[in-house]
Design an enzyme around this catalytic site. Structure first.
Site, PDB file in Angstrom:
ATOM      1  N   TRP A 190       0.864  -1.190   0.000  1.00 53.66           N
ATOM      2  CA  TRP A 190       0.000   0.000   0.000  1.00 53.66           C
ATOM      3  C   TRP A 190       0.896   1.234   0.000  1.00 53.66           C
ATOM      4  O   TRP A 190       1.843   1.327   0.796  1.00 53.66           O
ATOM      5  CB  TRP A 190      -0.934   0.054   1.232  1.00 53.66           C
ATOM      6  CG  TRP A 190      -1.671   1.357   1.236  1.00 53.66           C
ATOM      7  CD1 TRP A 190      -2.720   1.705   0.436  1.00 53.66           C
ATOM      8  CD2 TRP A 190      -1.362   2.529   2.014  1.00 53.66           C
ATOM      9  NE1 TRP A 190      -3.082   3.007   0.667  1.00 53.66           N
ATOM     10  CE2 TRP A 190      -2.271   3.534   1.626  1.00 53.66           C
ATOM     11  CE3 TRP A 190      -0.397   2.819   2.986  1.00 53.66           C
ATOM     12  CZ2 TRP A 190      -2.254   4.823   2.183  1.00 53.66           C
ATOM     13  CZ3 TRP A 190      -0.375   4.093   3.550  1.00 53.66           C
ATOM     14  CH2 TRP A 190      -1.302   5.081   3.142  1.00 53.66           C
ATOM     15  N   GLU A 231      -2.934  -2.934  -2.682  1.00 51.05           N
ATOM     16  CA  GLU A 231      -4.097  -2.368  -1.977  1.00 51.05           C
ATOM     17  C   GLU A 231      -4.495  -0.993  -2.507  1.00 51.05           C
ATOM     18  O   GLU A 231      -3.735  -0.033  -2.448  1.00 51.05           O
ATOM     19  CB  GLU A 231      -3.764  -2.246  -0.477  1.00 51.05           C
ATOM     20  CG  GLU A 231      -4.928  -1.713   0.359  1.00 51.05           C
ATOM     21  CD  GLU A 231      -4.614  -1.655   1.853  1.00 51.05           C
ATOM     22  OE1 GLU A 231      -3.471  -1.994   2.246  1.00 51.05           O
ATOM     23  OE2 GLU A 231      -5.515  -1.254   2.625  1.00 51.05           O
ATOM     24  N   LYS A 233      -7.086   2.485  -2.848  1.00 54.46           N
ATOM     25  CA  LYS A 233      -7.748   3.420  -1.935  1.00 54.46           C
ATOM     26  C   LYS A 233      -8.445   4.494  -2.764  1.00 54.46           C
ATOM     27  O   LYS A 233      -7.966   4.863  -3.841  1.00 54.46           O
ATOM     28  CB  LYS A 233      -6.681   4.032  -1.021  1.00 54.46           C
ATOM     29  CG  LYS A 233      -7.213   4.825   0.147  1.00 54.46           C
ATOM     30  CD  LYS A 233      -6.133   4.959   1.232  1.00 54.46           C
ATOM     31  CE  LYS A 233      -6.582   5.866   2.354  1.00 54.46           C
ATOM     32  NZ  LYS A 233      -5.710   5.763   3.530  1.00 54.46           N
ATOM     33  N   ASP A 264      -9.813  -3.151   1.262  1.00 52.36           N
ATOM     34  CA  ASP A 264      -9.891  -2.607   2.624  1.00 52.36           C
ATOM     35  C   ASP A 264     -11.273  -1.989   2.776  1.00 52.36           C
ATOM     36  O   ASP A 264     -11.678  -1.152   1.954  1.00 52.36           O
ATOM     37  CB  ASP A 264      -8.775  -1.569   2.816  1.00 52.36           C
ATOM     38  CG  ASP A 264      -8.741  -0.991   4.221  1.00 52.36           C
ATOM     39  OD1 ASP A 264      -9.809  -0.577   4.729  1.00 52.36           O
ATOM     40  OD2 ASP A 264      -7.648  -0.918   4.812  1.00 52.36           O
ATOM     41  N   HIS A 267     -11.774   1.749   2.274  1.00 50.20           N
ATOM     42  CA  HIS A 267     -11.158   2.413   1.131  1.00 50.20           C
ATOM     43  C   HIS A 267     -12.083   2.675  -0.042  1.00 50.20           C
ATOM     44  O   HIS A 267     -11.641   2.830  -1.168  1.00 50.20           O
ATOM     45  CB  HIS A 267      -9.946   1.611   0.661  1.00 50.20           C
ATOM     46  CG  HIS A 267      -8.792   1.716   1.601  1.00 50.20           C
ATOM     47  ND1 HIS A 267      -7.517   1.314   1.281  1.00 50.20           N
ATOM     48  CD2 HIS A 267      -8.721   2.200   2.853  1.00 50.20           C
ATOM     49  CE1 HIS A 267      -6.705   1.535   2.302  1.00 50.20           C
ATOM     50  NE2 HIS A 267      -7.420   2.059   3.278  1.00 50.20           N
ATOM     51  N   HIS A 291      -8.636  -6.359   4.089  1.00 48.18           N
ATOM     52  CA  HIS A 291      -8.308  -5.577   5.277  1.00 48.18           C
ATOM     53  C   HIS A 291      -9.635  -5.239   5.924  1.00 48.18           C
ATOM     54  O   HIS A 291     -10.320  -4.313   5.501  1.00 48.18           O
ATOM     55  CB  HIS A 291      -7.540  -4.302   4.910  1.00 48.18           C
ATOM     56  CG  HIS A 291      -6.059  -4.511   4.884  1.00 48.18           C
ATOM     57  ND1 HIS A 291      -5.158  -3.490   4.779  1.00 48.18           N
ATOM     58  CD2 HIS A 291      -5.331  -5.653   4.998  1.00 48.18           C
ATOM     59  CE1 HIS A 291      -3.929  -3.990   4.806  1.00 48.18           C
ATOM     60  NE2 HIS A 291      -4.012  -5.296   4.929  1.00 48.18           N
ATOM     61  N   ASP A 299     -12.598   6.870   6.302  1.00 49.73           N
ATOM     62  CA  ASP A 299     -11.699   5.727   6.501  1.00 49.73           C
ATOM     63  C   ASP A 299     -11.018   5.858   7.861  1.00 49.73           C
ATOM     64  O   ASP A 299      -9.813   6.041   7.959  1.00 49.73           O
ATOM     65  CB  ASP A 299     -10.664   5.718   5.362  1.00 49.73           C
ATOM     66  CG  ASP A 299      -9.650   4.610   5.505  1.00 49.73           C
ATOM     67  OD1 ASP A 299      -9.996   3.556   6.067  1.00 49.73           O
ATOM     68  OD2 ASP A 299      -8.506   4.803   5.058  1.00 49.73           O
ATOM     69  N   ASP A 301     -10.711   3.760  10.415  1.00 51.81           N
ATOM     70  CA  ASP A 301     -10.056   2.596  11.016  1.00 51.81           C
ATOM     71  C   ASP A 301     -10.453   2.341  12.461  1.00 51.81           C
ATOM     72  O   ASP A 301      -9.607   2.099  13.320  1.00 51.81           O
ATOM     73  CB  ASP A 301      -8.531   2.709  10.882  1.00 51.81           C
ATOM     74  CG  ASP A 301      -8.084   2.616   9.443  1.00 51.81           C
ATOM     75  OD1 ASP A 301      -8.173   1.517   8.875  1.00 51.81           O
ATOM     76  OD2 ASP A 301      -7.659   3.637   8.872  1.00 51.81           O
ATOM     77  N   ASP A 331      -7.364  -4.486   9.821  1.00 56.08           N
ATOM     78  CA  ASP A 331      -6.651  -3.215   9.681  1.00 56.08           C
ATOM     79  C   ASP A 331      -7.424  -2.110  10.396  1.00 56.08           C
ATOM     80  O   ASP A 331      -8.338  -1.522   9.828  1.00 56.08           O
ATOM     81  CB  ASP A 331      -6.467  -2.871   8.193  1.00 56.08           C
ATOM     82  CG  ASP A 331      -5.634  -1.605   8.008  1.00 56.08           C
ATOM     83  OD1 ASP A 331      -5.097  -1.087   9.002  1.00 56.08           O
ATOM     84  OD2 ASP A 331      -5.517  -1.134   6.856  1.00 56.08           O
TER      85      ASP A 331
END
Ligand code: RNT
Ligand code: ZN
Length: 423
Positions: A190, A231, A233, A264, A267, A291, A299, A301, A331
């Site tokens: 990433w 990955e 995004k 992810d 993302h 992820h 995003d 997390d 993640d």
């Protein structure tokens, strides 16, 4: 606090088993499948994505771990200790996912384009002792050469080359991890590259990224030991207007070059889920890395919880029969709560979602759909939500030798007092 006794667990489980049997669902088979499904725990929840190269440096790259809960891991040894504690509270055998800037250098200074497997030897030995497998990520952030936000797609040839070399080193490290531990190490790329505001040239960075990936992946490494993942995004903080490695870019690159892509959950557009993407991409690709994360409005997390997004994702994995083609990685990074509790909560939620999906009468639902009985399809899916899955979960935890119910929280509190509070 709900900490069920063995008798309580046995009684509730027997009833649950009977209830699921009436639906044609075998609870023992569900637990067996669950125990064969590893989750890759991300090391970076343990220290707020800090790494051990230069203590106190900014993460950068638009990544932000907010909060200042005491006791974060400051050394590889502390991170291993915390992870061990977390693993002892999570049922099943799992994996640990390292980033390159978690190298255990013991005071030496090694540039990222000179990293070698030996710089991760302590991690590999530890994983071996713990019965864990490892996954790996090159680190394209928290570094002076990533300061302007461009790495593999940098227009500065020296910088671009540096990061290509880093990627090459990391693939070899991943290969060594996989070889030594006897399980393919997924090496996930990433990069943060992108522009805050409207670019004048969207083309050149993508052409450079393609070139960089081609150079990095030039050498074929044994897929028994390592597998490449890329990955995408949609946007990041500081790269709102343009991200070089967009979804379409990596999807196309992955199909053209037989590389797996990483989805992810944070993302994509906030209304877009990754569950629906699996049946699309796995129709054309062999494998995918997930992820699993939880975005709250962006995003962000947040720690993964058992919400609808997670349940839908697990259902797709089970209904598609693709548990062996999807690498399940987590993640998220939350510094506002006990960090190892965050690992435990997120991983247990992921496992619970899989268990819920495994406890569904999948074939019955598909048959109802084909016969056009959408009423029953909706009705049964709704009633499944209040079936006694918790009793099966408790039984599974007990079987795997970890606390059932909420008992794990006491363990975390004790560890916080004995270990974390003294840091
Ligand atoms: C960033 C990506 C990436 C990182 C980790 C630390 O938006 O999700 O996977 O979170 O590599
Ligand atoms: Zn990610």
């Amino acid at each position: 606090m709900y900490t069920p006794s063995s008798e309580q667990i046995a009684k509730a489980y027997d009833q649950a088993k009977e209830a699921y049997a009436q639906l044609g669902v075998d609870t023992e088979a569900a637990m067996n499948t669950l125990s064969a499904t590893p989750i890759s725990l991300h090391c970076w929840q343990g220290d707020d994505v800090g790494g051990f190269e230069s203590p106190g440096s900014e993460i950068g790259a638009g990544l932000a771990a907010t909060g200042n809960y005491p006791g974060k891991a400051r050394t590889p040894a502390e991170l291993r200790q915390d992870a061990e504690k977390a693993f002892s509270l999570i049922p099943g055998k799992h994996r640990f996912n390292l980033h390159a800037f978690y190298s255990d250098l013991r005071g030496r200074k090694v540039e990222r384009n000179e990293l070698e497997p030996k710089h991760f030897e302590d991690w590999i030995v530890w994983a071996e002792q713990q019965g864990l497998k490892l996954d790996f990520n090159p680190t394209y952030f928290s570094h002076p050469k990533a300061a302007d936000g461009f790495t593999l797609s940098s227009a500065d040839e020296g910088i671009r080359k540096f990061w290509v070399e880093h990627g090459i080193c990391c693939r070899k490290i991943g290969e060594a991890m996989g070889r030594e531990l006897g399980s393919p190490c997924v090496v996930n790329v990433w990069i943060p590259d992108g522009y805050k505001d409207l670019p004048a040239d969207r083309w050149a960075p993508r052409a450079r990224l393609k070139q960089s990936l081609d150079e990095m992946f030039a050498e074929d490494l044994n897929p028994e030991h390592m597998r490449d993942a890329i990955e995408c995004k949609l946007f990041g903080i500081g790269s709102e207007s343009y991200v070089t490695g967009s979804h379409e870019f990596y999807l196309a690159y992955g199909v053209a070059n037989r590389k797996m892509i990483t989805l992810d959950a944070g993302h994509f557009h906030p209304t877009e889920g990754i569950a629906d993407k699996l049946s699309a991409v796995l129709t054309f690709m062999d494998e995918v890395l997930l992820h699993v994360s939880r975005g709250v409005r962006w995003d962000s997390d947040h720690v993964v919880i058992l919400n609808d997004d997670l349940r839908l994702l697990a259902e797709e994995l089970v209904r598609g029969g693709v548990l062996d083609r999807v690498h399940l990685g987590l993640d998220f990074f939350d510094a506002s709560i006990n960090r190892l509790a965050a690992w435990v909560i997120g991983t247990r939620a992921m496992l619970k979602s899989l268990l819920l999906a495994l406890l569904q009468p999948t074939q019955m639902l598909k048959d109802l759909e084909l016969s056009g009985d959408f009423t029953a399809r909706l009705a049964i899916q709704e009633d499944l939500k209040t079936m006694p899955a918790g009793a099966v979960w408790d039984r599974y935890c007990e079987q795997q030798g970890v606390p059932a119910g909420m008992g794990w929280l006491e363990e975390v509190r004790g560890y916080e007092e004995r270990v974390l509070a003294r840091r």
